[in-house]
Design an enzyme around this catalytic site. Structure first.
Site, PDB file in Angstrom:
ATOM      1  CG  ASP A  18       5.560  -1.512   1.784  1.00 51.82           C
ATOM      2  OD1 ASP A  18       4.925  -0.946   0.934  1.00 51.82           O
ATOM      3  OD2 ASP A  18       6.784  -2.255   1.647  1.00 51.82           O
ATOM      4  CG  ASN A  20      -1.903  -0.052   1.659  1.00 54.64           C
ATOM      5  OD1 ASN A  20      -1.825  -0.704   2.758  1.00 54.64           O
ATOM      6  ND2 ASN A  20      -1.966   1.412   1.773  1.00 54.64           N
ATOM      7  NE  ARG A  31      -0.069   0.797  -6.355  1.00 57.29           N
ATOM      8  CZ  ARG A  31       0.986  -0.002  -6.048  1.00 57.29           C
ATOM      9  NH1 ARG A  31       1.297  -1.221  -6.058  1.00 57.29           N
ATOM     10  NH2 ARG A  31       1.746   0.740  -4.852  1.00 57.29           N
ATOM     11  CB  SER A  63       7.194   8.439   1.423  1.00 59.36           C
ATOM     12  OG  SER A  63       7.213   8.211  -0.018  1.00 59.36           O
ATOM     13  CG  ASN A  66       4.546   7.488  -1.161  1.00 59.74           C
ATOM     14  OD1 ASN A  66       4.078   7.224   0.031  1.00 59.74           O
ATOM     15  ND2 ASN A  66       5.032   6.472  -1.873  1.00 59.74           N
ATOM     16  CD1 TRP A  67       5.549  14.566  -2.750  1.00 62.60           C
ATOM     17  CD2 TRP A  67       3.518  14.612  -3.486  1.00 62.60           C
ATOM     18  NE1 TRP A  67       4.831  15.307  -1.717  1.00 62.60           N
ATOM     19  CE2 TRP A  67       3.357  15.360  -2.310  1.00 62.60           C
ATOM     20  CE3 TRP A  67       2.006  14.604  -4.130  1.00 62.60           C
ATOM     21  CZ2 TRP A  67       2.445  15.945  -1.540  1.00 62.60           C
ATOM     22  CZ3 TRP A  67       1.215  15.020  -3.533  1.00 62.60           C
ATOM     23  CH2 TRP A  67       1.194  15.791  -2.186  1.00 62.60           C
ATOM     24  NE  ARG A  69       3.551   4.437  -4.436  1.00 58.70           N
ATOM     25  CZ  ARG A  69       3.440   3.680  -3.566  1.00 58.70           C
ATOM     26  NH1 ARG A  69       1.971   3.082  -3.631  1.00 58.70           N
ATOM     27  NH2 ARG A  69       4.536   3.078  -3.043  1.00 58.70           N
ATOM     28  NE  ARG A 192      13.243  -0.643   0.582  1.00 60.98           N
ATOM     29  CZ  ARG A 192      12.751  -1.877  -0.273  1.00 60.98           C
ATOM     30  NH1 ARG A 192      13.373  -2.846  -0.206  1.00 60.98           N
ATOM     31  NH2 ARG A 192      11.542  -1.741  -0.888  1.00 60.98           N
ATOM     32  CB  SER A 194      11.498   3.243   2.896  1.00 60.27           C
ATOM     33  OG  SER A 194      11.547   1.991   2.521  1.00 60.27           O
ATOM     34  CD  GLU A 205      15.576  -3.248  20.104  1.00 58.04           C
ATOM     35  OE1 GLU A 205      15.360  -4.091  19.599  1.00 58.04           O
ATOM     36  OE2 GLU A 205      16.420  -3.067  20.932  1.00 58.04           O
TER      37      GLU A 205
END
Ligand code: FPP
Length: 237
Positions: A18, A20, A31, A63, A66-67, A69, A192, A194, A205
């Site tokens: 995470d 970018n 981006r 993810s 992410n579609w 976006r 988190r 996600s 861990e």
């Protein structure tokens, strides 16, 4: 430093890459520039993990969410994925890495499938590190898919529903075919999961790094593994 890391090495490491977008924004860039720099970080970290002797590395590359976006950003990410698969093919095969894609791969554009599918096939028998790319991946969707298949098997008489337990579910989960993740690392400061490896995360861990993914390097990976090893030392068996 490397030898000191050899004890209690996590077998399976999952990474939520995470930061970018923020990395690019901080530089006044689009981006997409952050994702490009993120690809370079992927190359660095895969090499470092292999040299270290990590058994499996699962990268959250795209993810299910992410579609949603903007189209241009999705296209840029898909382009980078294809470029990564094509440019790393030689090194992946030479080093005995097994590449697998997990997630709803049917949603990926053809140009990505054309790079991914042959590499997955050609590296299938490799016994070095497994590199799993989570693509169009969501852990809840993965759990739902397993539930759907179990229900179908039960309905059609191939499975006694009374036999279903946590191990039966885990055995059918593509993200756990390399074993449960021992360490899940997230960069970019958020803490988190996600929708990443939720079922397998039961005993993992969790390590969070403030570094934005494009800045993440070998030393940062070593540091995260060191944190993991310190925690292992203080665990009561
Ligand atoms: C999160 O950054 C990262 C992604 C959405 C995808 C990760 C993709 C790469 C690292 C590049 C391509 C992958 C490979 C395997 C070559 P973000 O955009 O959500 O960052 P932000 O939280 O700062 O906005």
């Amino acid at each position: 430093m490397t030898w000191a890391l050899a004890r209690d090495l996590p077998h399976h490491v999952g990474i939520i890459m995470d930061g970018n977008g923020r990395w690019a924004t901080l530089r006044g860039e689009q981006r997409e520039a952050g994702h490009k720099a993120g690809s370079a970080a992927v190359r660095r970290v895969v090499r470092a993990a292999r040299r270290l002797g990590i058994g499996a590395l699962t990268l959250y590359a795209f993810s299910e969410q992410n579609w949603g976006r903007p189209g241009g950003e999705v296209d840029a990410l898909m382009g980078l994925l294809e470029e990564f698969l094509r440019s790393e093919r030689g090194e992946i095969l030479e080093n005995g890495i097994r590449l697998v894609g997990i997630g709803d791969l049917s949603r990926l554009p053809e140009h990505v499938r054309h790079a991914l599918d042959p590499l997955a096939r050609d590296s299938e028998a490799n016994r070095g590190m497994t590199l799993a790319l989570a693509l169009s991946y969501g852990a809840r969707e993965e759990i739902a898919e397993v539930a759907r298949k179990l229900a179908l098997d039960a309905k059609e008489g191939r499975l006694d529903p009374r036999q279903i337990d946590a191990n039966v579910i885990a055995a059918r989960m593509p993200s756990l075919s390399v074993g449960e993740p021992d360490l899940i690392l997230r960069t970019g400061g958020e803490q988190r999961l996600s929708n990443f490896l939720l079922y397998g995360a039961a005993n993992a861990e969790l390590v969070f790094s403030e570094k934005l993914w494009p800045d993440f390097d070998e030393a940062d990976l070593f540091e995260a593994i060191h944190v993991y090893q310190q925690r292992m030392k203080s665990q009561v068996p």
